[in-house]
Motif scaffolding. Structure first.
Motif, PDB file in Angstrom:
ATOM      1  N   VAL A   1       2.372   1.786  -3.433  1.00 30.57           N
ATOM      2  CA  VAL A   1       1.372   2.284  -4.383  1.00 30.57           C
ATOM      3  C   VAL A   1       1.079   3.763  -4.109  1.00 30.57           C
ATOM      4  O   VAL A   1       0.982   4.572  -5.046  1.00 30.57           O
ATOM      5  CB  VAL A   1       0.086   1.432  -4.311  1.00 30.57           C
ATOM      6  CG1 VAL A   1      -1.059   2.108  -5.075  1.00 30.57           C
ATOM      7  CG2 VAL A   1       0.336   0.038  -4.827  1.00 30.57           C
ATOM      8  N   VAL A   2       0.950   4.135  -2.849  1.00 32.73           N
ATOM      9  CA  VAL A   2       0.693   5.524  -2.497  1.00 32.73           C
ATOM     10  C   VAL A   2       1.834   6.413  -2.972  1.00 32.73           C
ATOM     11  O   VAL A   2       1.607   7.501  -3.535  1.00 32.73           O
ATOM     12  CB  VAL A   2       0.470   5.671  -0.974  1.00 32.73           C
ATOM     13  CG1 VAL A   2       0.521   7.130  -0.555  1.00 32.73           C
ATOM     14  CG2 VAL A   2      -0.839   5.037  -0.562  1.00 32.73           C
ATOM     15  N   ILE A   3       3.062   5.986  -2.779  1.00 33.46           N
ATOM     16  CA  ILE A   3       4.218   6.768  -3.231  1.00 33.46           C
ATOM     17  C   ILE A   3       4.212   6.918  -4.748  1.00 33.46           C
ATOM     18  O   ILE A   3       4.446   8.006  -5.280  1.00 33.46           O
ATOM     19  CB  ILE A   3       5.527   6.130  -2.729  1.00 33.46           C
ATOM     20  CG1 ILE A   3       5.638   6.300  -1.214  1.00 33.46           C
ATOM     21  CG2 ILE A   3       6.735   6.742  -3.443  1.00 33.46           C
ATOM     22  CD1 ILE A   3       6.777   5.520  -0.595  1.00 33.46           C
TER      23      ILE A   3
ATOM     24  N   ILE B   1       0.828  -1.199   0.000  1.00 41.01           N
ATOM     25  CA  ILE B   1       0.000   0.000   0.000  1.00 41.01           C
ATOM     26  C   ILE B   1       0.865   1.253   0.000  1.00 41.01           C
ATOM     27  O   ILE B   1       0.615   2.208  -0.757  1.00 41.01           O
ATOM     28  CB  ILE B   1      -0.969  -0.013   1.208  1.00 41.01           C
ATOM     29  CG1 ILE B   1      -2.004  -1.118   1.022  1.00 41.01           C
ATOM     30  CG2 ILE B   1      -1.647   1.342   1.366  1.00 41.01           C
ATOM     31  CD1 ILE B   1      -2.872  -1.352   2.225  1.00 41.01           C
ATOM     32  N   SER B   2       1.886   1.286   0.828  1.00 39.43           N
ATOM     33  CA  SER B   2       2.740   2.469   0.879  1.00 39.43           C
ATOM     34  C   SER B   2       3.478   2.668  -0.444  1.00 39.43           C
ATOM     35  O   SER B   2       3.654   3.810  -0.898  1.00 39.43           O
ATOM     36  CB  SER B   2       3.711   2.390   2.054  1.00 39.43           C
ATOM     37  OG  SER B   2       4.540   1.257   1.931  1.00 39.43           O
TER      38      SER B   2
ATOM     39  N   VAL C   1       1.621   6.792  -6.784  1.00 38.47           N
ATOM     40  CA  VAL C   1       0.525   7.682  -7.163  1.00 38.47           C
ATOM     41  C   VAL C   1       0.913   9.133  -6.877  1.00 38.47           C
ATOM     42  O   VAL C   1       0.663  10.036  -7.686  1.00 38.47           O
ATOM     43  CB  VAL C   1      -0.777   7.297  -6.427  1.00 38.47           C
ATOM     44  CG1 VAL C   1      -1.825   8.382  -6.566  1.00 38.47           C
ATOM     45  CG2 VAL C   1      -1.303   5.969  -6.946  1.00 38.47           C
ATOM     46  N   TYR C   2       1.541   9.366  -5.734  1.00 37.18           N
ATOM     47  CA  TYR C   2       1.976  10.713  -5.380  1.00 37.18           C
ATOM     48  C   TYR C   2       2.989  11.246  -6.398  1.00 37.18           C
ATOM     49  O   TYR C   2       2.894  12.392  -6.836  1.00 37.18           O
ATOM     50  CB  TYR C   2       2.572  10.697  -3.972  1.00 37.18           C
ATOM     51  CG  TYR C   2       2.934  12.051  -3.440  1.00 37.18           C
ATOM     52  CD1 TYR C   2       1.956  12.975  -3.132  1.00 37.18           C
ATOM     53  CD2 TYR C   2       4.263  12.412  -3.265  1.00 37.18           C
ATOM     54  CE1 TYR C   2       2.274  14.231  -2.649  1.00 37.18           C
ATOM     55  CE2 TYR C   2       4.604  13.669  -2.779  1.00 37.18           C
ATOM     56  CZ  TYR C   2       3.600  14.565  -2.467  1.00 37.18           C
ATOM     57  OH  TYR C   2       3.934  15.792  -1.997  1.00 37.18           O
TER      58      TYR C   2
END
Length: 77
Positions: A12-14, A9-10, A16-17
Protein backbone atom coordinates in the motif's frame (compact mmCIF):
# COMPACT_ATOMS: atom_id res chain seq x y z
CA UNK A 1 2.21 -18.92 1.41
CA UNK A 2 0.69 -16.61 3.92
CA UNK A 3 0.49 -12.85 3.42
CA UNK A 4 1.63 -11.05 6.46
CA UNK A 5 0.47 -7.56 7.40
CA UNK A 6 3.89 -6.02 6.70
CA UNK A 7 3.65 -7.11 3.06
CA UNK A 8 0.20 -5.56 2.73
CA UNK A 9 1.33 -2.34 4.37
CA UNK A 10 4.48 -2.09 2.27
CA UNK A 11 2.48 -2.72 -0.91
CA UNK A 12 0.00 0.00 0.00
CA UNK A 13 2.84 2.40 0.84
CA UNK A 14 4.49 1.72 -2.52
CA UNK A 15 1.23 2.27 -4.39
CA UNK A 16 0.58 5.55 -2.55
CA UNK A 17 4.14 6.67 -3.27
CA UNK A 18 3.68 5.90 -7.00
CA UNK A 19 0.38 7.82 -7.00
CA UNK A 20 2.05 10.84 -5.36
CA UNK A 21 4.88 10.79 -7.92
CA UNK A 22 2.37 10.58 -10.78
CA UNK A 23 0.44 13.55 -9.35
CA UNK A 24 3.65 15.58 -8.97
CA UNK A 25 4.67 14.84 -12.56
CA UNK A 26 1.25 15.95 -13.81
CA UNK A 27 1.52 19.19 -11.81
CA UNK A 28 5.03 19.83 -13.16
CA UNK A 29 3.82 19.32 -16.71
CA UNK A 30 1.04 21.85 -16.15
CA UNK A 31 3.53 24.35 -14.70
CA UNK A 32 5.86 23.83 -17.67
CA UNK A 33 2.98 24.37 -20.10
CA UNK A 34 2.02 27.60 -18.29
CA UNK A 35 5.65 28.77 -18.31
CA UNK A 36 5.90 28.10 -22.05
CA UNK A 37 2.71 30.05 -22.68
CA UNK A 38 4.01 32.96 -20.58
CA UNK A 39 7.33 32.89 -22.42
CA UNK A 40 5.58 32.85 -25.80
CA UNK A 41 3.40 35.82 -24.79
CA UNK A 42 6.38 37.79 -23.49
CA UNK A 43 8.36 37.01 -26.64
CA UNK A 44 5.49 38.19 -28.83
CA UNK A 45 5.18 41.42 -26.83
CA UNK A 46 8.93 41.99 -27.16
CA UNK A 47 8.75 41.44 -30.93
CA UNK A 48 5.87 43.89 -31.26
CA UNK A 49 7.74 46.52 -29.28
CA UNK A 50 10.85 45.96 -31.37
CA UNK A 51 8.88 46.31 -34.60
CA UNK A 52 7.27 49.54 -33.36
CA UNK A 53 10.69 50.92 -32.40
CA UNK A 54 12.13 49.95 -35.80
CA UNK A 55 9.23 51.63 -37.61
CA UNK A 56 9.70 54.79 -35.55
CA UNK A 57 13.42 54.77 -36.41
CA UNK A 58 12.61 54.35 -40.10
CA UNK A 59 10.15 57.24 -39.99
CA UNK A 60 12.77 59.44 -38.38
CA UNK A 61 15.32 58.49 -41.05
CA UNK A 62 12.81 59.14 -43.82
CA UNK A 63 12.19 62.63 -42.44
CA UNK A 64 15.92 63.30 -42.43
CA UNK A 65 16.33 62.00 -45.99
CA UNK A 66 13.38 64.07 -47.24
CA UNK A 67 14.89 67.14 -45.57
CA UNK A 68 18.25 66.40 -47.19
CA UNK A 69 16.69 66.05 -50.64
CA UNK A 70 14.88 69.33 -50.17
CA UNK A 71 11.35 68.07 -50.14
CA UNK A 72 9.32 69.41 -47.25
CA UNK A 73 8.08 66.74 -44.86
CA UNK A 74 4.46 65.76 -45.24
CA UNK A 75 2.17 66.91 -42.44
CA UNK A 76 1.38 64.16 -40.00
CA UNK A 77 -2.22 63.54 -39.13
Amino acid sequence: MEIIPIQIISTVVILVYIWVIKTDIRDWREEIAESRADFQRDRDIFRQERIRRDIADLRERMVRVEGFVGRPPEPQS
